[in-house]
Design an enzyme around this catalytic site. Structure first.
Site, short mmCIF file in Angstrom:
data_model
loop_
_atom_site.label_atom_id
_atom_site.label_comp_id
_atom_site.label_asym_id
_atom_site.label_seq_id
_atom_site.Cartn_x
_atom_site.Cartn_y
_atom_site.Cartn_z
NE ARG A 21 -1.05 2.46 2.96
CZ ARG A 21 -0.49 3.55 3.46
NH1 ARG A 21 -0.45 4.68 2.75
NH2 ARG A 21 0.06 3.55 4.66
CG ASP A 22 3.20 4.36 3.03
OD1 ASP A 22 3.25 5.22 2.13
OD2 ASP A 22 3.41 4.62 4.22
CG HIS A 213 3.98 4.55 9.25
ND1 HIS A 213 3.29 3.57 8.59
CD2 HIS A 213 4.25 5.48 8.30
CE1 HIS A 213 3.16 3.89 7.32
NE2 HIS A 213 3.74 5.05 7.12
CG HIS A 215 7.58 7.63 5.28
ND1 HIS A 215 7.34 7.18 4.02
CD2 HIS A 215 6.44 7.42 5.97
CE1 HIS A 215 6.10 6.73 3.93
NE2 HIS A 215 5.52 6.87 5.11
CB CYS A 246 2.54 10.40 1.52
SG CYS A 246 0.87 11.07 1.54
P1 HMG Z 1 -13.61 14.18 -0.90
O1 HMG Z 1 -13.55 14.75 -2.28
O2 HMG Z 1 -13.61 15.14 0.25
O3 HMG Z 1 -14.86 13.21 -0.75
O4 HMG Z 1 -12.40 13.17 -0.76
P2 HMG Z 1 -16.41 13.51 -0.86
O5 HMG Z 1 -17.03 12.73 0.26
O6 HMG Z 1 -16.68 14.98 -0.95
O7 HMG Z 1 -16.83 12.82 -2.24
C1 HMG Z 1 -16.43 13.34 -3.51
C2 HMG Z 1 -16.51 12.24 -4.54
O8 HMG Z 1 -15.53 11.23 -4.21
C3 HMG Z 1 -17.85 11.51 -4.58
O9 HMG Z 1 -18.07 11.09 -5.93
C4 HMG Z 1 -17.62 10.28 -3.76
O10 HMG Z 1 -18.46 9.19 -4.08
C5 HMG Z 1 -16.18 9.96 -4.10
P3 HMG Z 1 -19.07 11.88 -6.90
O11 HMG Z 1 -20.40 11.86 -6.20
O12 HMG Z 1 -18.51 13.27 -7.01
O13 HMG Z 1 -18.98 11.10 -8.18
N1 HMG Z 1 -15.51 9.23 -2.99
C6 HMG Z 1 -14.91 8.04 -3.11
N2 HMG Z 1 -14.74 7.21 -4.16
C7 HMG Z 1 -14.09 6.04 -3.91
N3 HMG Z 1 -13.63 5.68 -2.70
C8 HMG Z 1 -13.80 6.49 -1.63
C9 HMG Z 1 -14.46 7.72 -1.83
N4 HMG Z 1 -14.78 8.72 -0.99
C10 HMG Z 1 -15.42 9.63 -1.71
N5 HMG Z 1 -13.34 6.13 -0.43
C11 HMG Z 1 -11.09 11.43 0.22
C12 HMG Z 1 -12.06 12.58 0.47
C13 HMG Z 1 -10.46 11.08 1.56
C14 HMG Z 1 -11.85 10.27 -0.34
C15 HMG Z 1 -10.00 11.89 -0.81
O14 HMG Z 1 -9.44 13.10 -0.37
C16 HMG Z 1 -8.92 10.88 -1.00
O15 HMG Z 1 -9.12 9.82 -1.57
N6 HMG Z 1 -7.65 11.17 -0.56
C17 HMG Z 1 -6.53 10.29 -0.75
C18 HMG Z 1 -5.84 10.13 0.56
C19 HMG Z 1 -4.71 9.12 0.45
O16 HMG Z 1 -4.89 8.02 0.00
N7 HMG Z 1 -3.49 9.52 0.93
C20 HMG Z 1 -2.38 8.61 0.96
C21 HMG Z 1 -2.52 7.63 2.08
S1 HMG Z 1 -2.21 8.33 3.70
C22 HMG Z 1 -0.51 8.08 3.93
O17 HMG Z 1 0.17 7.65 3.03
C23 HMG Z 1 0.06 8.32 5.29
C24 HMG Z 1 0.29 7.04 6.09
O18 HMG Z 1 1.15 6.15 5.38
C25 HMG Z 1 0.93 7.37 7.44
C26 HMG Z 1 2.16 8.27 7.31
O19 HMG Z 1 3.09 7.96 6.59
O20 HMG Z 1 2.12 9.29 8.01
C27 HMG Z 1 -1.02 6.31 6.35
MG MG Z 2 3.33 6.32 5.33
#
Ligand code: HMG
Ligand code: MG
Length: 306
Positions: A21-22, A213, A215, A246
């Site tokens: 995933r990450d 966690h 990086h 990320c």
């Molecule tokens: P949003 O735009 O605020 O969501 O996104 P919304 O609720 O306003 O919905 C907008 C549209 O998105 C809608 O579709 C929803 O159905 C769709 P429309 O009606 O316009 O056609 N939607 C989705 N579709 C599929 N799957 C979903 C989903 N949710 C809404 N789950 C959201 C909010 C969080 C979804 C968006 O901002 C997003 O996907 N962000 C990506 C975040 C991400 O993956 N970041 C990387 C991972 S975190 C990380 O790496 C850190 C970590 O490793 C720890 C560390 O290292 O610190 C964990």
């Molecule tokens: Mg991470």
């Protein structure tokens, strides 16, 4: 003479493999589904029993994870392995439940700007979004893990105070997360920073409720992990071959390499259940597939001897 001093480290550590995933979420070119499935298979063969396999986020925001639904459907599951996924909201949870993810992870941030950039809402709003996710997951019998990003620094706001992290971690645990993983998302933290953070968090929350966690952008991850082990933290996130980053944290390097963590644990006599040679082979294969250098120093050293 018998040495009666007790070890300052946990006897056993649980490794959370976040490579699928990450590790892959930020790859610039699409990774084929069969390569992801092969990676999961290789990691299982190496003895890892917790695989963060994908993420149910918006497909255009993180295109590399858009096939997580198919990936979960096609997985050759093993009974002793937890296959987990990120779920930022109810929609994500519904997708995870539809394909029987064993565990889901919510992700919050200790910095407002990063929260906005990553999940498009404030920290307070994110907690509101998580409430129904936790209830629905509990109703389905699916455990929930929590992440906090930017615990040792934010790419947009700079310093982050341990008090802020403590407050958020406590909230996530009270809401029902079974543990909170502390993310140094941009890999800036030093052993001193980690010490200060854990001095603040561990007495309040207990080491069992926490994971780390790191990086490895500044090459400090192993030193930070050693500090965490000395605080009794026995759950460590890592990514094979040091894959990762990320998309919303500019300049962040990959996760600490699982191979490097395993080598560290071996040296300390801490059990972990992973076969280092098989793990190195898993990392070598995915690096060839991705045509990228292996970021694990241990893997590079061992591969050079072959
Ligand atoms: P949003 O735009 O605020 O969501 O996104 P919304 O609720 O306003 O919905 C907008 C549209 O998105 C809608 O579709 C929803 O159905 C769709 P429309 O009606 O316009 O056609 N939607 C989705 N579709 C599929 N799957 C979903 C989903 N949710 C809404 N789950 C959201 C909010 C969080 C979804 C968006 O901002 C997003 O996907 N962000 C990506 C975040 C991400 O993956 N970041 C990387 C991972 S975190 C990380 O790496 C850190 C970590 O490793 C720890 C560390 O290292 O610190 C964990
Ligand atoms: Mg991470």
């Amino acid at each position: 003479m018998t040495d009666h001093r007790s070890s300052p480290y946990p006897k056993r550590v649980r490794l959370i493999e976040v490579g699928p995933r990450d590790g892959l979420q930020n790859e610039p070119t699409p990774v084929p589904l069969h390569a992801k499935l092969r990676l999961l298979e290789d990691l299982a063969n190496a003895g890892l029993n917790y695989l963060e396999a994908g993420s149910f986020v918006h497909p255009t925001r993180v295109p590399q994870m858009a096939d997580s639904d198919q990936l979960f459907q096609q997985l050759q599951r093993r009974a002793n392995i937890t296959y987990a996924a990120l779920t930022p909201n109810l929609k994500g949870l519904e997708r995870a439940l539809a394909v029987d993810a064993d565990e889901v992870a919510l992700f919050a941030a200790a910095s407002e700007t990063f929260s906005q950039k990553n999940i498009n809402c404030s920290i307070a709003e994110s907690l509101q979004r998580f409430e129904p996710v936790i209830s629905a997951a509990a109703a389905a019998g699916v455990p929930v893990r929590g992440y906090i990003s930017c615990v040792l620094g934010c790419p947009y706001e700079g310093e982050v105070s341990p008090d802020r992290v403590a407050e958020l971690a406590e909230k996530l645990l009270r809401m029902g997360c079974r543990e909170v993983s502390l993310g140094d998302t941009i890999g800036v933290g030093t052993a001193g920073d980690t010490e200060r953070l854990l001095e603040r968090l561990v007495p309040q929350l207990g080491a069992d409720a926490l994971a780390v966690h790191f990086h490895d952008t500044y090459g400090q991850a192993l030193a930070n992990i050693l500090v965490a082990l000395r605080h009794g933290i026995a759950t460590i996130d890592a990514a094979v071959a040091g894959l990762g980053g990320c998309p919303f944290a500019p300049g962040a390097a990959g996760n600490v390499a699982t191979e490097d963590v395993v080598y560290l644990l071996n040296g300390l006599g801490i059990q972990h259940g992973v076969d280092l040679d098989r793990l190195v082979a898993a990392g070598d294969r995915i690096c060839h597939t991705l045509q990228r250098p292996n970021a694990s120093r241990v893997a590079r050293a061992l591969l050079a001897q072959r």
